[in-house]
Design a protein around this motif. Structure first.
Motif, PDB file in Angstrom:
ATOM      1  N   GLN A  23       0.801  -1.217   0.000  1.00  0.00           N
ATOM      2  CA  GLN A  23       0.000   0.000   0.000  1.00  0.00           C
ATOM      3  C   GLN A  23       0.841   1.279   0.000  1.00  0.00           C
ATOM      4  O   GLN A  23       0.340   2.338  -0.333  1.00  0.00           O
ATOM      5  CB  GLN A  23      -0.961  -0.012   1.199  1.00  0.00           C
ATOM      6  N   HIS A 141       0.740  -9.370   4.360  1.00  0.00           N
ATOM      7  CA  HIS A 141      -0.407  -8.449   4.388  1.00  0.00           C
ATOM      8  C   HIS A 141      -1.056  -8.456   2.996  1.00  0.00           C
ATOM      9  O   HIS A 141      -0.805  -7.583   2.175  1.00  0.00           O
ATOM     10  CB  HIS A 141       0.059  -7.046   4.779  1.00  0.00           C
ATOM     11  N   PHE A 142      -1.815  -9.482   2.744  1.00  0.00           N
ATOM     12  CA  PHE A 142      -2.645  -9.656   1.534  1.00  0.00           C
ATOM     13  C   PHE A 142      -1.906  -9.939   0.220  1.00  0.00           C
ATOM     14  O   PHE A 142      -2.521 -10.433  -0.714  1.00  0.00           O
ATOM     15  CB  PHE A 142      -3.558  -8.442   1.284  1.00  0.00           C
ATOM     16  N   ASN A 185      -2.134 -10.832   8.146  1.00  0.00           N
ATOM     17  CA  ASN A 185      -3.078  -9.747   8.387  1.00  0.00           C
ATOM     18  C   ASN A 185      -4.484 -10.183   7.987  1.00  0.00           C
ATOM     19  O   ASN A 185      -4.695 -10.671   6.865  1.00  0.00           O
ATOM     20  CB  ASN A 185      -2.700  -8.513   7.566  1.00  0.00           C
ATOM     21  N   GLU A 186      -5.427 -10.038   8.876  1.00  0.00           N
ATOM     22  CA  GLU A 186      -6.849 -10.279   8.610  1.00  0.00           C
ATOM     23  C   GLU A 186      -7.090 -11.432   7.636  1.00  0.00           C
ATOM     24  O   GLU A 186      -7.653 -11.239   6.537  1.00  0.00           O
ATOM     25  CB  GLU A 186      -7.483  -9.003   8.054  1.00  0.00           C
ATOM     26  N   ASN A 284      -7.911  -5.176  14.708  1.00  0.00           N
ATOM     27  CA  ASN A 284      -8.148  -4.051  13.795  1.00  0.00           C
ATOM     28  C   ASN A 284      -9.636  -3.702  13.893  1.00  0.00           C
ATOM     29  O   ASN A 284     -10.484  -4.546  13.616  1.00  0.00           O
ATOM     30  CB  ASN A 284      -7.865  -4.454  12.337  1.00  0.00           C
ATOM     31  N   TYR A 286     -12.691  -0.906  12.720  1.00  0.00           N
ATOM     32  CA  TYR A 286     -13.064   0.228  11.870  1.00  0.00           C
ATOM     33  C   TYR A 286     -14.527   0.653  11.995  1.00  0.00           C
ATOM     34  O   TYR A 286     -14.847   1.798  11.836  1.00  0.00           O
ATOM     35  CB  TYR A 286     -12.800  -0.103  10.387  1.00  0.00           C
ATOM     36  N   TRP A 308     -18.491   3.988   5.530  1.00  0.00           N
ATOM     37  CA  TRP A 308     -18.531   3.096   6.698  1.00  0.00           C
ATOM     38  C   TRP A 308     -19.146   3.847   7.866  1.00  0.00           C
ATOM     39  O   TRP A 308     -18.753   4.981   8.169  1.00  0.00           O
ATOM     40  CB  TRP A 308     -17.120   2.626   7.082  1.00  0.00           C
ATOM     41  N   GLU A 334      -4.737  -1.814  13.975  1.00  0.00           N
ATOM     42  CA  GLU A 334      -5.273  -0.892  12.969  1.00  0.00           C
ATOM     43  C   GLU A 334      -6.544  -0.276  13.512  1.00  0.00           C
ATOM     44  O   GLU A 334      -7.356  -0.955  14.154  1.00  0.00           O
ATOM     45  CB  GLU A 334      -5.653  -1.613  11.658  1.00  0.00           C
ATOM     46  N   TRP A 372      -4.341   3.458  11.697  1.00  0.00           N
ATOM     47  CA  TRP A 372      -4.250   3.221  10.257  1.00  0.00           C
ATOM     48  C   TRP A 372      -4.669   4.498   9.572  1.00  0.00           C
ATOM     49  O   TRP A 372      -5.814   4.865   9.636  1.00  0.00           O
ATOM     50  CB  TRP A 372      -5.150   2.058   9.813  1.00  0.00           C
ATOM     51  N   GLU A 379      -5.507   1.944  -1.378  1.00  0.00           N
ATOM     52  CA  GLU A 379      -6.553   1.230  -0.629  1.00  0.00           C
ATOM     53  C   GLU A 379      -7.167   0.119  -1.501  1.00  0.00           C
ATOM     54  O   GLU A 379      -8.333   0.152  -1.891  1.00  0.00           O
ATOM     55  CB  GLU A 379      -7.582   2.246  -0.112  1.00  0.00           C
ATOM     56  N   TRP A 380      -6.348  -0.845  -1.867  1.00  0.00           N
ATOM     57  CA  TRP A 380      -6.777  -2.051  -2.569  1.00  0.00           C
ATOM     58  C   TRP A 380      -7.716  -1.736  -3.748  1.00  0.00           C
ATOM     59  O   TRP A 380      -7.387  -0.867  -4.536  1.00  0.00           O
ATOM     60  CB  TRP A 380      -7.381  -3.048  -1.554  1.00  0.00           C
ATOM     61  N   PHE A 388      -6.477   7.755   4.207  1.00  0.00           N
ATOM     62  CA  PHE A 388      -6.436   7.248   5.577  1.00  0.00           C
ATOM     63  C   PHE A 388      -5.292   7.848   6.409  1.00  0.00           C
ATOM     64  O   PHE A 388      -5.138   7.515   7.576  1.00  0.00           O
ATOM     65  CB  PHE A 388      -6.245   5.722   5.566  1.00  0.00           C
TER      66      PHE A 388
HETATM   67  C1  BGC Z   1      -6.485  -3.721   6.026  1.00  0.00           C
HETATM   68  C2  BGC Z   1      -5.749  -2.551   5.395  1.00  0.00           C
HETATM   69  C3  BGC Z   1      -6.744  -1.575   4.818  1.00  0.00           C
HETATM   70  C4  BGC Z   1      -7.637  -1.076   5.921  1.00  0.00           C
HETATM   71  C5  BGC Z   1      -8.671  -0.047   5.488  1.00  0.00           C
HETATM   72  C6  BGC Z   1      -7.700  -3.331   6.818  1.00  0.00           C
HETATM   73  O1  BGC Z   1      -8.670  -4.285   6.608  1.00  0.00           O
HETATM   74  O2  BGC Z   1      -5.611  -4.496   6.786  1.00  0.00           O
HETATM   75  O3  BGC Z   1      -4.861  -3.040   4.448  1.00  0.00           O
HETATM   76  O4  BGC Z   1      -6.136  -0.532   4.141  1.00  0.00           O
HETATM   77  O5  BGC Z   1      -8.336  -2.173   6.464  1.00  0.00           O
HETATM   78  O6  BGC Z   1      -9.568  -0.600   4.600  1.00  0.00           O
END
Ligand code: BGC
Length: 421
Positions: A23, A141-142, A185-186, A284, A286, A308, A334, A372, A379-380, A388
């Motif tokens: 990222q 991480h992904f 990661n996740e 993590n 959010y 979100w 995160e 984060w 962002e993927w 962010f």
């Molecule tokens: C991930 C990050 C991502 C963040 C915000 C997390 O799920 O680990 O890579 O950028 O969320 O979406």
């Protein structure tokens, strides 16, 4: 905001920020890079349909409809600018930093190790330590090396050995320089996005593969953690676990039962199976999800740029549940929001500080908070428009600018340090 009770944090608390290699680094070549290039045009075309309802659509329209947005490319050039970025961490009063090692750099071809990249990460970690910043290292991480993805990645149990071999290589080369290690990661988010909702590579929508990928990552963590613990260097090992907060929207039995069971499946399916091989819980957080009957209907009163539903104070309940269930120390690996105009981040941070402090007062052994993210980043599948970062990055000039909320946050952290002396 109403006057808050005094914040309470332990003396030795990790205050920091988190990133992930793909990222921020730039110049990577992995399964995501391949996918981005193949899908950038389609993602740009779908943007209006997928994102048109977002409050910030008029702000992002130009970028979101441009295929370049979906290609990580140089990202924020952190691979070359990390010293400058670590100086920013220091300015922000931070004493911890989470980053990931990019597997495709270390093992670009199956069984071929790139020692120059090992040296890069060795210098990288040394640069953190020189500044008294605790390195918190994620092994995956992904992003997967293309050769590993072509073999089927975590779809196949027999592929787990490649991940463990990579983990062992990294740990023997640079592991002695870090105490905190996150294997994955996740893992469930990775499996869901890649094999259930099919929004990420390899975009396969197959339930049995989804479950297989989750279970194979359980095995991957277990084997890697055993290996790391076997080194007997006192490493603190875990995964970064996603946890949203599920709550009932009304008093009905069904809403309450669904919320509780969704929380349980989300938090416990993976964790229960690996907890014996974790020294810590890393979480993590959010957003929250409100349940009416069996359906999620969020109130969406205050949303991030990504839409979100933001409930920063619910972090307290996430932490308390994990504490009650597992009785292990917790580190927030995160937490943050996409907020390009920086109008909500200060509010988010203030409420998050409150939530953490309350959880600590209720007995949670919270050891740190990593926001984060340090920098704006890729962002993927959304690409580069979500912002962010505590630090804004101009993608053209690569100039870094601290956002006002970050300056405010650093002052609060400084005050907390002072008061805990
Ligand atoms: C991930 C990050 C991502 C963040 C915000 C997390 O799920 O680990 O890579 O950028 O969320 O979406």
């Amino acid at each position: 905001m109403a006057k808050q009770p005094k914040l309470q944090f332990p003396k030795k608390f990790l205050w920091g920020a988190a990133t992930a290699a793909h990222q921020v680094e730039g110049g990577n070549h992995n399964q995501w890079t391949v996918w981005e290039l193949e899908n950038a045009n389609a993602l740009a075309k779908q943007a209006a349909y997928k994102l048109g309802e977002l409050e910030c659509w008029s702000d992002i329209k130009k970028q979101a409809t441009n295929p370049h947005n979906y290609v990580s490319g140089r990202a924020v050039d952190h691979y070359r600018r990390y010293e400058q970025d670590f100086d920013l961490l220091q300015k922000l009063q931070m004493n911890a930093f989470r980053f990931s090692i990019e597997w495709s750099r270390i093992e670009p071809k199956e069984g071929m190790w790139d020692t120059r990249e090992v040296e890069h990460y060795r210098r990288y970690i040394a640069a953190l330590k020189k500044r008294n910043i605790e390195p918190i290292m994620t092994l995956l991480h992904f992003t997967l090396p293309d050769w590993f993805a072509k073999k089927g990645g975590f779809e196949k149990r027999r592929n787990v050995k490649y991940f463990v071999r990579y983990a062992e290589y990294v740990m023997t080369q640079i592991g002695q320089d870090v105490k905190y290690v996150l294997t994955l990661n996740e893992p469930e988010i990775y499996a869901t996005q890649s094999y259930l909702t099919a929004e990420w590579p390899p975009q396969k929508q197959k339930k049995w593969l989804w479950i297989q990928v989750i279970n194979n990552q359980i095995v991957a963590h277990t084997r890697a953690a055993r290996m790391i613990h076997g080194l007997a260097r006192g490493h603190k090992v875990s995964i970064a676990k996603n946890s949203a907060y599920y709550y009932p929207g009304d008093a009905s039995m069904l809403s309450r039962a669904t919320a509780a069971s969704m929380q349980g499946v989300q938090d416990d399916y993976f964790l229960k199976r690996i907890i014996r091989h974790c020294n810590f819980i890393r979480v993590n957080y959010y957003f929250s999800n409100r349940l009416y009957g069996t359906q999620i209907h969020n109130e969406n009163k205050k949303c991030s740029d990504l839409g979100w539903d933001m409930h920063p104070r619910d972090l307290q309940f996430v932490l308390e549940r994990l504490h009650q269930k597992y009785k292990k120390p917790i580190l927030i690996t995160e937490n943050g929001l996409a907020d390009m105009h920086d109008t909500k981040r200060k509010w988010w941070l203030a409420n998050t500080l409150y939530a953490m402090s309350e959880a600590i007062k209720h007995g949670v052994k919270l050891e740190g908070y990593l926001h984060w993210s340090l920098l704006d980043n890729f962002e993927w599948a959304y690409g580069k428009w979500p912002r962010f970062g505590l630090v804004a990055v101009d993608y053209k000039t690569m100039q870094r600018t601290m956002r006002p909320s970050a300056v405010w946050f650093s002052k609060v952290v400084k005050k907390i340090y002072r008061e805990s002396m």
